[in-house]
Structures are given as C-alpha cells and as structure tokens.
Design an enzyme around this catalytic site. Structure first.
Site, PDB file in Angstrom:
ATOM      1  N   LEU A 157      58.158  39.512  43.069  1.00  0.00           N
ATOM      2  CA  LEU A 157      58.242  40.183  43.959  1.00  0.00           C
ATOM      3  C   LEU A 157      59.750  41.162  44.390  1.00  0.00           C
ATOM      4  O   LEU A 157      59.901  42.214  43.616  1.00  0.00           O
ATOM      5  CB  LEU A 157      58.101  39.875  44.991  1.00  0.00           C
ATOM      6  CG  LEU A 157      57.810  41.378  46.698  1.00  0.00           C
ATOM      7  CD1 LEU A 157      57.310  42.497  45.756  1.00  0.00           C
ATOM      8  CD2 LEU A 157      57.198  40.465  48.019  1.00  0.00           C
ATOM      9  N   GLU A 158      60.701  40.089  43.653  1.00  0.00           N
ATOM     10  CA  GLU A 158      61.879  40.384  44.246  1.00  0.00           C
ATOM     11  C   GLU A 158      62.505  41.788  43.166  1.00  0.00           C
ATOM     12  O   GLU A 158      62.925  42.835  43.125  1.00  0.00           O
ATOM     13  CB  GLU A 158      63.105  39.856  43.674  1.00  0.00           C
ATOM     14  CG  GLU A 158      62.626  38.799  45.280  1.00  0.00           C
ATOM     15  CD  GLU A 158      64.012  39.879  46.261  1.00  0.00           C
ATOM     16  OE1 GLU A 158      65.594  40.217  46.092  1.00  0.00           O
ATOM     17  OE2 GLU A 158      63.575  39.705  47.181  1.00  0.00           O
ATOM     18  N   GLN A 170      49.707  35.410  40.669  1.00  0.00           N
ATOM     19  CA  GLN A 170      49.886  35.237  39.650  1.00  0.00           C
ATOM     20  C   GLN A 170      51.060  34.909  38.809  1.00  0.00           C
ATOM     21  O   GLN A 170      50.987  35.320  37.600  1.00  0.00           O
ATOM     22  CB  GLN A 170      49.325  36.851  38.765  1.00  0.00           C
ATOM     23  CG  GLN A 170      47.550  36.821  38.762  1.00  0.00           C
ATOM     24  CD  GLN A 170      47.144  38.126  38.253  1.00  0.00           C
ATOM     25  OE1 GLN A 170      47.229  38.506  37.223  1.00  0.00           O
ATOM     26  NE2 GLN A 170      45.935  38.984  38.949  1.00  0.00           N
ATOM     27  N   GLY A 176      49.273  41.358  40.237  1.00  0.00           N
ATOM     28  CA  GLY A 176      49.898  40.355  39.955  1.00  0.00           C
ATOM     29  C   GLY A 176      50.785  39.585  40.913  1.00  0.00           C
ATOM     30  O   GLY A 176      51.962  37.997  40.264  1.00  0.00           O
ATOM     31  N   SER A 203      29.207  61.126  31.284  1.00  0.00           N
ATOM     32  CA  SER A 203      27.575  60.929  31.734  1.00  0.00           C
ATOM     33  C   SER A 203      27.200  59.390  32.560  1.00  0.00           C
ATOM     34  O   SER A 203      27.482  60.013  34.073  1.00  0.00           O
ATOM     35  CB  SER A 203      26.320  61.524  31.031  1.00  0.00           C
ATOM     36  OG  SER A 203      25.755  60.327  30.734  1.00  0.00           O
ATOM     37  N   THR A 204      27.476  58.464  32.308  1.00  0.00           N
ATOM     38  CA  THR A 204      26.953  57.083  33.140  1.00  0.00           C
ATOM     39  C   THR A 204      28.801  57.215  33.703  1.00  0.00           C
ATOM     40  O   THR A 204      28.492  56.719  35.452  1.00  0.00           O
ATOM     41  CB  THR A 204      27.679  56.558  32.543  1.00  0.00           C
ATOM     42  OG1 THR A 204      26.428  56.282  31.195  1.00  0.00           O
ATOM     43  CG2 THR A 204      27.253  54.959  32.755  1.00  0.00           C
ATOM     44  N   ILE A 216      30.349  56.216  28.604  1.00  0.00           N
ATOM     45  CA  ILE A 216      30.708  57.362  28.427  1.00  0.00           C
ATOM     46  C   ILE A 216      30.890  58.581  29.915  1.00  0.00           C
ATOM     47  O   ILE A 216      30.617  57.724  31.055  1.00  0.00           O
ATOM     48  CB  ILE A 216      29.328  58.110  27.132  1.00  0.00           C
ATOM     49  CG1 ILE A 216      28.227  57.441  28.488  1.00  0.00           C
ATOM     50  CG2 ILE A 216      29.228  57.355  26.511  1.00  0.00           C
ATOM     51  CD1 ILE A 216      26.773  57.835  27.245  1.00  0.00           C
ATOM     52  N   LYS A 255      36.654  49.112  37.383  1.00  0.00           N
ATOM     53  CA  LYS A 255      37.370  49.806  36.249  1.00  0.00           C
ATOM     54  C   LYS A 255      36.634  50.385  35.198  1.00  0.00           C
ATOM     55  O   LYS A 255      36.571  49.530  34.167  1.00  0.00           O
ATOM     56  CB  LYS A 255      37.464  48.091  35.727  1.00  0.00           C
ATOM     57  CG  LYS A 255      38.923  47.063  36.793  1.00  0.00           C
ATOM     58  CD  LYS A 255      39.521  46.382  35.838  1.00  0.00           C
ATOM     59  CE  LYS A 255      40.650  45.830  36.990  1.00  0.00           C
ATOM     60  NZ  LYS A 255      40.216  45.263  37.761  1.00  0.00           N
TER      61      LYS A 255
HETATM   62  O1  O7M Z   1      46.582  38.740  43.763  1.00  0.00           O
HETATM   63  P1  O7M Z   1      45.215  38.284  43.384  1.00  0.00           P
HETATM   64  O2  O7M Z   1      45.564  37.930  41.487  1.00  0.00           O
HETATM   65  O3  O7M Z   1      44.062  37.993  43.849  1.00  0.00           O
HETATM   66  O4  O7M Z   1      43.889  39.121  42.994  1.00  0.00           O
HETATM   67  C1  O7M Z   1      45.110  40.028  42.104  1.00  0.00           C
HETATM   68  C2  O7M Z   1      44.084  42.256  41.816  1.00  0.00           C
HETATM   69  O5  O7M Z   1      44.177  42.578  41.222  1.00  0.00           O
HETATM   70  C3  O7M Z   1      42.589  41.115  41.351  1.00  0.00           C
HETATM   71  O6  O7M Z   1      41.334  41.937  41.956  1.00  0.00           O
HETATM   72  C4  O7M Z   1      42.713  41.432  40.187  1.00  0.00           C
HETATM   73  O7  O7M Z   1      40.663  41.999  39.939  1.00  0.00           O
HETATM   74  C5  O7M Z   1      43.318  43.005  39.964  1.00  0.00           C
HETATM   75  N1  O7M Z   1      44.189  43.027  38.860  1.00  0.00           N
HETATM   76  C6  O7M Z   1      44.587  42.513  38.717  1.00  0.00           C
HETATM   77  O8  O7M Z   1      45.012  40.857  38.328  1.00  0.00           O
HETATM   78  N2  O7M Z   1      45.627  41.980  36.971  1.00  0.00           N
HETATM   79  C7  O7M Z   1      45.516  43.745  36.702  1.00  0.00           C
HETATM   80  O9  O7M Z   1      46.013  43.924  35.694  1.00  0.00           O
HETATM   81  C8  O7M Z   1      44.563  44.864  36.681  1.00  0.00           C
HETATM   82  C9  O7M Z   1      44.176  44.406  38.439  1.00  0.00           C
HETATM   83  C10 O7M Z   1      42.936  45.667  39.383  1.00  0.00           C
HETATM   84  O10 O7M Z   1      43.371  45.772  40.325  1.00  0.00           O
HETATM   85  O11 O7M Z   1      42.741  46.461  38.390  1.00  0.00           O
HETATM   86  C11 O7M Z   1      42.832  47.685  38.899  1.00  0.00           C
END
Ligand code: O7M
Length: 216
Positions: free
Chosen positions: A176-177, A172, A168, A67-68, A65, A61
């Site tokens: 899925l459906e 979370q 998700g 260059s970094t 900036i 993620k």
């Molecule tokens: O199935 P989980 O919830 O155990 O893991 C979900 C993975 O997706 C976990 O690596 C989170 O850091 C990542 N993730 C999210 O859960 N929500 C986001 O909005 C974005 C990510 C993600 O992968 O971003 C790139």
C-alpha cells in the site's frame, strides 16, 4: 484523497447486505462482480446501492462483440453506476458500452493489466497499448495492478488524468505504501477479502480509510 472501493465478492445475500451496511461509512464505492450477482440476481446491485448510498460498479469484465456488449451494458446500467469491461476485445466493443453509458450518464472502466501472476503471460505485453486506447476513447477509469507498482506507474503515466482503479492490496500482497506514492486524488484502491473475510469488516474498512487519509 485516494478512494476505497470495496470488492464485495461474497456469495450470500444477507452477508453482502450486512457488510455493505457496516462498511458504508468508510468506503467510497462498492464493486459487485459475478460471485454475488450469480449467487443472487442483478437486483442486488440496486439493493446495495439503496442501503449504502455509495457508487456501485459492476465488475463483469465484459469482453464480447459490440452488439452483445451493448446488451450487457443496458441491463447492467439499469442499476449500476458503472461497468467494467476488457480492453483487449478492441475499440468497437468498448465504444458499444460507452454509447450505452453516455445515454445513461454512467461510467465505463476498462481493464489494462490484471493483478494476478498469470497476467504477465498475455496481458502485460499489450497493457500499454490498452492504456493508450483507454486514453484515446476517454473512458472513465482504468484498472491497473497494485501488485506491480512499476507497471501501475507506467500505466498511470500513459492514461494521465483518467482515474486508476487498482486491485491487489491485502490478500494479493500489494504494498500500500508504494502504491500510494503512485496514485493520486481521484484514483481508487480496490480491497476485497481483507475486508469482507476479516473478523470485523467495519474495522478493517476503517483501517484502510485511515491509511488513505494519513497519506494526504
Ligand atoms: O482484495 P481481493 O484480492 O480479495 O479482491 C480483489 C478484487 O479485484 C476482486 O474482485 C478481483 O476480481 C478484482 N480484480 C483483481 O483482483 N485483479 C484485477 O486485475 C482486476 C480486478 C478487477 O476488479 O477488475 C475490474
């Protein structure tokens, strides 16, 4: 078929290698983030790629900036097939990563709206603009939430052909459906805990893979 990306957020090297090996038959890609890289080192990406023979994406993620961002992308893309960056830092920061990726024929995946409840505070209000930017820049994938199917749908409509990578499902609580009614063939669901924390990660990965197959 919608693809399965395993989020390998374990913090033990042997466990990570074991799960990657056991599940590789059923997953299409493996996402490695800070938990595993900080618990080991960046070379874990190479090891997991070699033993699984799957696409390996680094979820750092990146949000800095230009260059970094460029430095981070160079280091990461030595081993990974793709890198995940934030979009809110703006066009120049994303382009810096894209330049490195293009030279190495790798992917850049950009986050729009995240899946957790807090994402509605600051990210959701700008997520459609981020999706438009992703389309303008022609990134290789866009992260959008399975926890909010209506938002997933809206973001997918904006980005069009760009593959969606959607976390998700599972821990979370995403449906899925509902999500599979929205996603299409080149998109991915990301599943982490409900595979790697389950009693039998291989069986759990197989179960998700079969659900994806059955929706074809
Ligand atoms: O199935 P989980 O919830 O155990 O893991 C979900 C993975 O997706 C976990 O690596 C989170 O850091 C990542 N993730 C999210 O859960 N929500 C986001 O909005 C974005 C990510 C993600 O992968 O971003 C790139």
């Amino acid at each position: 078929m919608v693809k399965l990306m395993l989020a390998l957020d374990v913090m033990d090297k042997d466990k990570a290698l074991k799960i990657a090996r056991e599940t590789s038959e059923y997953v299409d890609a493996i996402k490695i983030g800070y938990p595993l890289v900080l618990a080991t080192n960046l070379k874990i990406v190479k090891e997991i790629k070699e033993l699984s023979n799957k696409e390996v994406i680094c979820d750092f993620k990146v949000a800095d900036i230009p260059s970094t961002n460029e430095k981070i992308a160079k280091l990461t893309l030595q081993y990974a097939d793709g890198i995940i960056c934030h979009g809110f830092v703006g066009e120049d920061s994303i382009r810096a990563i894209q330049n490195v990726a293009k030279e190495n024929n790798k992917k850049v995946i950009m986050v729009t709206e995240m899946s957790h409840p807090g994402a509605v505070m600051f990210m959701q209000p700008i997520a459609n603009e981020l999706a438009k930017l992703a389309k303008k820049l022609g990134v290789d994938g866009v992260v959008a939430p399975s926890t909010r199917p209506e938002r997933l749908k809206e973001i997918k409509e904006i980005v069009g052909e760009i593959p969606i990578v959607s976390p998700g499902i599972g821990a979370q609580g995403g449906d899925l459906e509902k999500v599979l009614e929205i996603l299409s063939d080149n998109d991915y669901i990301i599943v982490g805990r409900s595979i790697y924390n389950s009693e039998n990660p291989k069986e759990s990965a197989k179960m998700y893979k079969e659900k994806l197959k059955n929706r074809e």
